[in-house]
Design a protein around this motif. Sequence first.
Motif, short mmCIF file in Angstrom:
data_model
loop_
_atom_site.label_atom_id
_atom_site.label_comp_id
_atom_site.label_asym_id
_atom_site.label_seq_id
_atom_site.Cartn_x
_atom_site.Cartn_y
_atom_site.Cartn_z
N LEU A 1 -43.61 -33.88 63.84
CA LEU A 1 -44.62 -33.65 62.82
C LEU A 1 -45.06 -34.96 62.20
O LEU A 1 -44.24 -35.75 61.76
CB LEU A 1 -44.07 -32.73 61.73
CG LEU A 1 -45.02 -32.44 60.57
CD1 LEU A 1 -46.22 -31.63 61.06
CD2 LEU A 1 -44.30 -31.71 59.46
N ARG B 1 -52.27 -22.92 61.42
CA ARG B 1 -51.41 -21.77 61.20
C ARG B 1 -51.95 -20.98 60.02
O ARG B 1 -52.15 -21.53 58.94
CB ARG B 1 -49.99 -22.24 60.89
CG ARG B 1 -48.92 -21.24 61.23
CD ARG B 1 -47.79 -21.31 60.26
NE ARG B 1 -48.04 -20.44 59.11
CZ ARG B 1 -47.30 -20.45 57.99
NH1 ARG B 1 -46.33 -21.30 57.86
NH2 ARG B 1 -47.59 -19.63 57.03
N PHE C 1 -51.84 -29.05 60.83
CA PHE C 1 -50.81 -30.02 61.15
C PHE C 1 -51.31 -30.97 62.24
O PHE C 1 -52.14 -30.62 63.07
CB PHE C 1 -49.55 -29.33 61.70
CG PHE C 1 -48.98 -28.26 60.82
CD1 PHE C 1 -49.49 -26.96 60.85
CD2 PHE C 1 -47.92 -28.53 59.98
CE1 PHE C 1 -48.97 -25.97 60.04
CE2 PHE C 1 -47.37 -27.53 59.18
CZ PHE C 1 -47.90 -26.25 59.21
N ARG D 1 -49.25 -32.87 57.39
CA ARG D 1 -49.69 -31.49 57.24
C ARG D 1 -50.59 -31.37 56.01
O ARG D 1 -50.49 -32.17 55.08
CB ARG D 1 -48.50 -30.55 57.10
CG ARG D 1 -47.55 -30.93 56.00
CD ARG D 1 -46.27 -30.12 56.09
NE ARG D 1 -45.21 -30.70 55.29
CZ ARG D 1 -43.94 -30.34 55.34
NH1 ARG D 1 -43.58 -29.40 56.17
NH2 ARG D 1 -43.04 -30.92 54.58
N TYR E 1 -52.79 -23.48 57.02
CA TYR E 1 -52.18 -24.80 57.09
C TYR E 1 -52.65 -25.51 58.35
O TYR E 1 -52.87 -24.88 59.39
CB TYR E 1 -50.66 -24.70 57.09
CG TYR E 1 -50.11 -23.99 55.89
CD1 TYR E 1 -49.74 -22.65 55.96
CD2 TYR E 1 -49.98 -24.64 54.67
CE1 TYR E 1 -49.25 -21.99 54.85
CE2 TYR E 1 -49.49 -23.99 53.56
CZ TYR E 1 -49.13 -22.67 53.66
OH TYR E 1 -48.65 -22.02 52.56
N PHE F 1 -51.40 -33.71 68.87
CA PHE F 1 -51.88 -32.34 68.86
C PHE F 1 -52.21 -31.91 67.43
O PHE F 1 -51.41 -32.11 66.51
CB PHE F 1 -50.81 -31.39 69.42
CG PHE F 1 -50.58 -31.55 70.89
CD1 PHE F 1 -49.58 -32.38 71.36
CD2 PHE F 1 -51.37 -30.86 71.80
CE1 PHE F 1 -49.37 -32.53 72.73
CE2 PHE F 1 -51.16 -31.01 73.17
CZ PHE F 1 -50.16 -31.85 73.63
N TYR G 1 -49.27 -33.13 65.16
CA TYR G 1 -48.00 -33.42 65.80
C TYR G 1 -48.20 -34.56 66.79
O TYR G 1 -49.23 -34.67 67.44
CB TYR G 1 -47.46 -32.21 66.54
CG TYR G 1 -46.81 -31.17 65.68
CD1 TYR G 1 -47.56 -30.13 65.13
CD2 TYR G 1 -45.43 -31.20 65.44
CE1 TYR G 1 -46.94 -29.16 64.35
CE2 TYR G 1 -44.82 -30.23 64.65
CZ TYR G 1 -45.58 -29.21 64.12
OH TYR G 1 -44.97 -28.26 63.35
#
Lengths: 115, 114
Positions: free
Chosen positions: A47, A95, A35, A50, A33, A91, A37
């Motif tokens: 968040l 993951r 993302f 994603r 995954y 950012f 942020y």
Amino acid sequence: AQTVTQSQPEMSVQEAETVTLSCTYDTSESDYYLFWYKQPPSRQMILVIRQEAYKQQNATENRFSVNFQKAAKSFSLKISDSQLGDAAMYFCAYRPHSGTYKYIFGTGTRLKVLA
Amino acid sequence: NAGVTQTPKFRVLKTGQSMTLLCAQDMNHEYMYWYRQDPGMGLRLIHYSVGEGTTAKGEVPDGYNVSRLKKQNFLLGLESAAPSQTSVYFCASSYSETEDQPQHFGDGTRLSIL
């Protein structure tokens, strides 16, 4: 080891214009995954969007969209119609799908929005 | 809905002092995390917990201890503070590690060690 690289420490955009923030990552995993942020001056990490690696369709959330290029291991964020409230640190994070509980964050890109 | 609450928001310590940072979440999340954020670096994981009574080391655990006696609370302790621990500390929680559950973050604690 997985790594996440954000090569733009700082970016500027005029209000109402479009800006793209870059993110590249390195992994040997096939499922994971990604993302984005946002961290405004208030410091709280929020968040933005994603993406699941096995989904080819790029994720979109209102004015925010991503360009996910799995083969190139690239995950850029496009902000359309930039607003003053978009000014923040952004950012990118990776993951793996399973096996660890650890997110890997990039070093961040500071976005300035010019009125 | 408070989400993730960190206490305190700011603290200044002298080298060698001890302190505990408190993280509380009201979302019934199983997973909780402590990160530190330093200039020019992304967030780095210090310790994490996958449930009440469990803790595990992250990327940079040295000099820190944690406890998760209650599901909603995750404490980060510095037994003997060092200037290298000057940082902004973030707590986060998530419902699970499956699917694409994002982490929910607190507002951070700015800690300065003199």
